[in-house]
Design a protein around this motif. Structure first.
Motif, PDB file in Angstrom:
ATOM      1  N   THR A   7      -5.400   4.527 -13.517  1.00 38.97           N
ATOM      2  CA  THR A   7      -4.988   4.656 -14.903  1.00 38.97           C
ATOM      3  C   THR A   7      -4.145   5.903 -15.169  1.00 38.97           C
ATOM      4  OG1 THR A   7      -7.055   3.564 -15.551  1.00 38.97           O
ATOM      5  CG2 THR A   7      -5.833   4.695 -17.288  1.00 38.97           C
ATOM      6  N   CYS A   8      -4.441   6.990 -14.456  1.00 34.17           N
ATOM      7  CA  CYS A   8      -3.876   8.283 -14.842  1.00 34.17           C
ATOM      8  C   CYS A   8      -2.982   8.956 -13.817  1.00 34.17           C
ATOM      9  CB  CYS A   8      -5.024   9.242 -15.191  1.00 34.17           C
ATOM     10  SG  CYS A   8      -6.060   8.667 -16.550  1.00 34.17           S
ATOM     11  N   LEU A   9      -2.922   8.427 -12.569  1.00 36.00           N
ATOM     12  CA  LEU A   9      -2.140   9.122 -11.560  1.00 36.00           C
ATOM     13  C   LEU A   9      -1.238   8.194 -10.744  1.00 36.00           C
ATOM     14  CD1 LEU A   9      -1.824  12.072 -10.499  1.00 36.00           C
ATOM     15  CD2 LEU A   9      -3.456  11.473  -8.694  1.00 36.00           C
ATOM     16  N   ALA A  10      -1.612   6.933 -10.619  1.00 36.80           N
ATOM     17  CA  ALA A  10      -0.938   6.024  -9.685  1.00 36.80           C
ATOM     18  C   ALA A  10       0.562   5.910  -9.943  1.00 36.80           C
ATOM     19  CB  ALA A  10      -1.594   4.649  -9.739  1.00 36.80           C
ATOM     20  N   ASP A  11       0.967   5.820 -11.205  1.00 37.40           N
ATOM     21  CA  ASP A  11       2.393   5.622 -11.503  1.00 37.40           C
ATOM     22  C   ASP A  11       3.236   6.814 -11.060  1.00 37.40           C
ATOM     23  OD1 ASP A  11       1.819   3.176 -12.582  1.00 37.40           O
ATOM     24  OD2 ASP A  11       1.900   3.839 -14.674  1.00 37.40           O
ATOM     25  N   ASP A  12       2.661   8.015 -11.099  1.00 38.59           N
ATOM     26  CA  ASP A  12       3.405   9.220 -10.751  1.00 38.59           C
ATOM     27  C   ASP A  12       3.281   9.601  -9.279  1.00 38.59           C
ATOM     28  OD1 ASP A  12       4.249   9.651 -13.420  1.00 38.59           O
ATOM     29  OD2 ASP A  12       2.325  10.581 -13.901  1.00 38.59           O
ATOM     30  N   TRP A  13       2.328   8.996  -8.572  1.00 42.33           N
ATOM     31  CA  TRP A  13       2.020   9.464  -7.221  1.00 42.33           C
ATOM     32  C   TRP A  13       3.182   9.323  -6.239  1.00 42.33           C
ATOM     33  CZ3 TRP A  13      -0.838  12.913  -5.270  1.00 42.33           C
ATOM     34  CH2 TRP A  13      -1.045  12.963  -3.880  1.00 42.33           C
ATOM     35  N   PRO A  14       3.965   8.243  -6.222  1.00 41.49           N
ATOM     36  CA  PRO A  14       5.066   8.170  -5.245  1.00 41.49           C
ATOM     37  C   PRO A  14       6.032   9.349  -5.335  1.00 41.49           C
ATOM     38  CG  PRO A  14       4.654   6.007  -6.163  1.00 41.49           C
ATOM     39  CD  PRO A  14       3.826   6.974  -6.960  1.00 41.49           C
ATOM     40  N   PRO A  70     -18.594   8.365 -14.406  1.00 40.74           N
ATOM     41  CA  PRO A  70     -19.458   8.928 -13.344  1.00 40.74           C
ATOM     42  C   PRO A  70     -18.785  10.050 -12.564  1.00 40.74           C
ATOM     43  CG  PRO A  70     -19.670   6.541 -13.382  1.00 40.74           C
ATOM     44  CD  PRO A  70     -18.549   6.884 -14.333  1.00 40.74           C
ATOM     45  N   LEU A  71     -17.483   9.937 -12.303  1.00 35.56           N
ATOM     46  CA  LEU A  71     -16.775  11.011 -11.609  1.00 35.56           C
ATOM     47  C   LEU A  71     -16.649  12.235 -12.503  1.00 35.56           C
ATOM     48  CD1 LEU A  71     -15.055  12.125  -9.257  1.00 35.56           C
ATOM     49  CD2 LEU A  71     -13.058  11.100 -10.379  1.00 35.56           C
ATOM     50  N   ILE A  72     -16.234  12.043 -13.742  1.00 33.57           N
ATOM     51  CA  ILE A  72     -16.040  13.163 -14.651  1.00 33.57           C
ATOM     52  C   ILE A  72     -17.357  13.906 -14.874  1.00 33.57           C
ATOM     53  CG2 ILE A  72     -15.369  13.805 -17.003  1.00 33.57           C
ATOM     54  CD1 ILE A  72     -13.462  11.378 -16.940  1.00 33.57           C
ATOM     55  N   GLU A  73     -18.454  13.164 -15.020  1.00 37.08           N
ATOM     56  CA  GLU A  73     -19.752  13.796 -15.243  1.00 37.08           C
ATOM     57  C   GLU A  73     -20.188  14.618 -14.035  1.00 37.08           C
ATOM     58  OE1 GLU A  73     -22.215  10.519 -16.217  1.00 37.08           O
ATOM     59  OE2 GLU A  73     -21.605  10.453 -18.332  1.00 37.08           O
ATOM     60  N   LEU A 116     -17.493   5.682  -6.551  1.00 38.61           N
ATOM     61  CA  LEU A 116     -16.244   5.270  -5.915  1.00 38.61           C
ATOM     62  C   LEU A 116     -15.377   4.471  -6.875  1.00 38.61           C
ATOM     63  CD1 LEU A 116     -17.611   4.227  -2.405  1.00 38.61           C
ATOM     64  CD2 LEU A 116     -16.282   6.268  -2.947  1.00 38.61           C
ATOM     65  N   ASP A 117     -15.991   3.599  -7.639  1.00 42.67           N
ATOM     66  CA  ASP A 117     -15.250   2.821  -8.627  1.00 42.67           C
ATOM     67  C   ASP A 117     -14.649   3.736  -9.703  1.00 42.67           C
ATOM     68  OD1 ASP A 117     -14.562   0.139  -9.885  1.00 42.67           O
ATOM     69  OD2 ASP A 117     -15.762   1.028 -11.492  1.00 42.67           O
ATOM     70  N   ALA A 118     -15.381   4.794 -10.047  1.00 45.16           N
ATOM     71  CA  ALA A 118     -14.881   5.742 -11.045  1.00 45.16           C
ATOM     72  C   ALA A 118     -13.640   6.477 -10.537  1.00 45.16           C
ATOM     73  CB  ALA A 118     -15.977   6.741 -11.398  1.00 45.16           C
ATOM     74  N   VAL A 130      -8.145   7.777 -20.421  1.00 48.12           N
ATOM     75  CA  VAL A 130      -9.151   7.756 -19.354  1.00 48.12           C
ATOM     76  C   VAL A 130     -10.139   6.621 -19.616  1.00 48.12           C
ATOM     77  CG1 VAL A 130     -11.096   9.012 -18.350  1.00 48.12           C
ATOM     78  CG2 VAL A 130      -8.950  10.207 -18.863  1.00 48.12           C
ATOM     79  N   PRO A 131     -10.353   5.720 -18.656  1.00 47.72           N
ATOM     80  CA  PRO A 131     -11.243   4.578 -18.886  1.00 47.72           C
ATOM     81  C   PRO A 131     -12.714   4.979 -18.797  1.00 47.72           C
ATOM     82  CG  PRO A 131     -10.406   4.514 -16.644  1.00 47.72           C
ATOM     83  CD  PRO A 131      -9.718   5.675 -17.320  1.00 47.72           C
ATOM     84  N   ALA A 132     -13.553   4.218 -19.455  1.00 49.36           N
ATOM     85  CA  ALA A 132     -14.994   4.488 -19.416  1.00 49.36           C
ATOM     86  C   ALA A 132     -15.547   4.408 -17.997  1.00 49.36           C
ATOM     87  CB  ALA A 132     -15.723   3.495 -20.329  1.00 49.36           C
TER      88      ALA A 132
END
Length: 344
Positions: free
Chosen positions: A158-165, A73-76, A149-151, A67-69
């Motif tokens: 980083t964590c979902l895009a590769d699996d989303w299709p 903001p989203l996680i918090e 939005l950037d978060a 998970v990138p830094a």
């Protein structure tokens, strides 16, 4: 606490399905510590120990190390209070030909009014002192919203895009199944198959234990009539309703069918079923077109386009209407279902 939302005839006549990458992120962020519940809503069927659904925990354990830094903001915000996340994070899912993308959902969040954002953040006050991430959003205006939005984009990339299709294919297959039930057996039977809370199709009703933001019995909605059903692969048998916002249609993220087989990787099911040319023609017809427009979209001659249309019409995938010299084509429920189940 008893929560009930009544549905009128216009609501039940305007049931639509949609998939959402952001819904998956929010449900997936329910970490092992039992927090949070997604999107100012309640997770019906939450385990007694407060733990997140098993699919969500598996996903989080697999991705948390990368998970990138920028996603903090989203996680918090998601973990600020286990009972509440503002609904503006999941605004009405756009109707996009070919399926919604993360960019479409981010655009929808960007379009949410300041009044709505502040109104939903203020709901945290019902549950105690304002958490720091909420106060920062209230005070930070556009700058803090852009960071949020950037978060979202950083976590998805980083964590979902590769699996989303591949996930999207399963979700659309679930939607096709529900639409078949809707057409064959009616709205009530389709809703009852999603969750027991819909046993009466005119009334969504459940009992909540503990504190939760207040939901009026007769919510004054400014949104259009209707409700949105969104299948989710991370809910693990549960249902996540967003019903507290007057700005949007009630949204119910539900557990996608666990009996659906995963689609073969890197295979276009529509092409495999009807061939490359007819698949391209069916997709090109989309929301409707004439034979001349179909030829232009496909880059073929008018006779070739007419032949494709004839084959699709014979298979029951489109209907055609002659208007003078023009012939207009439109998808049937079969054609729509095939496109829904086989997004590019």
């Amino acid at each position: 606490m008893r929560v009930a939302v009544a549905f009128g005839a216009r609501d039940l006549a305007n049931v639509r399905f949609a998939i959402s990458p952001i819904q998956h992120l929010l449900v997936g962020l329910q970490q092992d510590n039992g927090a949070p519940l997604p999107a100012c809503r309640w997770l019906i069927g939450l385990h007694q120990d407060g733990a997140a659904p098993l699919p969500a925990r598996r996903w989080w354990r697999a991705v948390r190390s990368r998970v990138p830094a920028r996603a903090l903001p989203l996680i918090e915000l998601v973990t600020a209070n286990r009972l509440c996340i503002p609904d503006f994070l999941t605004p009405p899912i756009p109707l996009v030909p070919g399926g919604v993308s993360i960019a479409d959902e981010l655009d929808a969040i960007s379009a949410v009014s300041t009044e709505q954002v502040q109104g939903e953040l203020a709901r945290y006050a019902e549950l105690g002192p304002l958490p720091k991430p909420v106060a920062q959003l209230l005070d930070g205006g556009t700058v803090q919203m852009n960071r949020l939005l950037d978060a979202v984009h950083a976590l998805y990339s980083t964590c979902l895009a590769d699996d989303w299709p591949g996930m999207a294919k399963l979700l659309y297959a679930d939607i096709s199944m529900r639409r078949t039930i809707l057409g064959d057996q009616g709205t009530g039977r389709m809703l009852a198959g999603i969750h027991r809370a819909f046993s009466d199709p005119t009334r969504f009703e459940l009992t909540l234990l503990g504190l939760a933001p207040t939901v009026p019995e007769h919510l004054e909605r400014t949104a259009d009539a209707g409700l949105v059903l969104s299948p989710n692969l991370f809910l693990g048998g549960m249902l996540s309703p967003a019903i507290a916002s007057p700005w949007q249609q009630p949204l119910f993220a539900y557990t996608a069918s666990e009996t659906l087989l995963p689609p073969p990787a890197d295979v276009d099911g529509l092409t495999a079923l009807i061939g490359r040319g007819k698949a391209a023609a069916l997709r090109a017809i989309g929301t409707g077109c004439t034979t001349t427009e179909l030829a232009l979209r496909l880059g073929v001659s008018a006779p070739a386009a007419s032949q494709h249309a004839s084959s699709l019409r014979a298979a029951g995938m489109i209907t055609s209407i002659r208007d003078g010299q023009r012939v207009a084509h439109a998808l049937t429920s079969l054609g729509t279902g095939l496109l829904t189940a086989n997004p590019l």
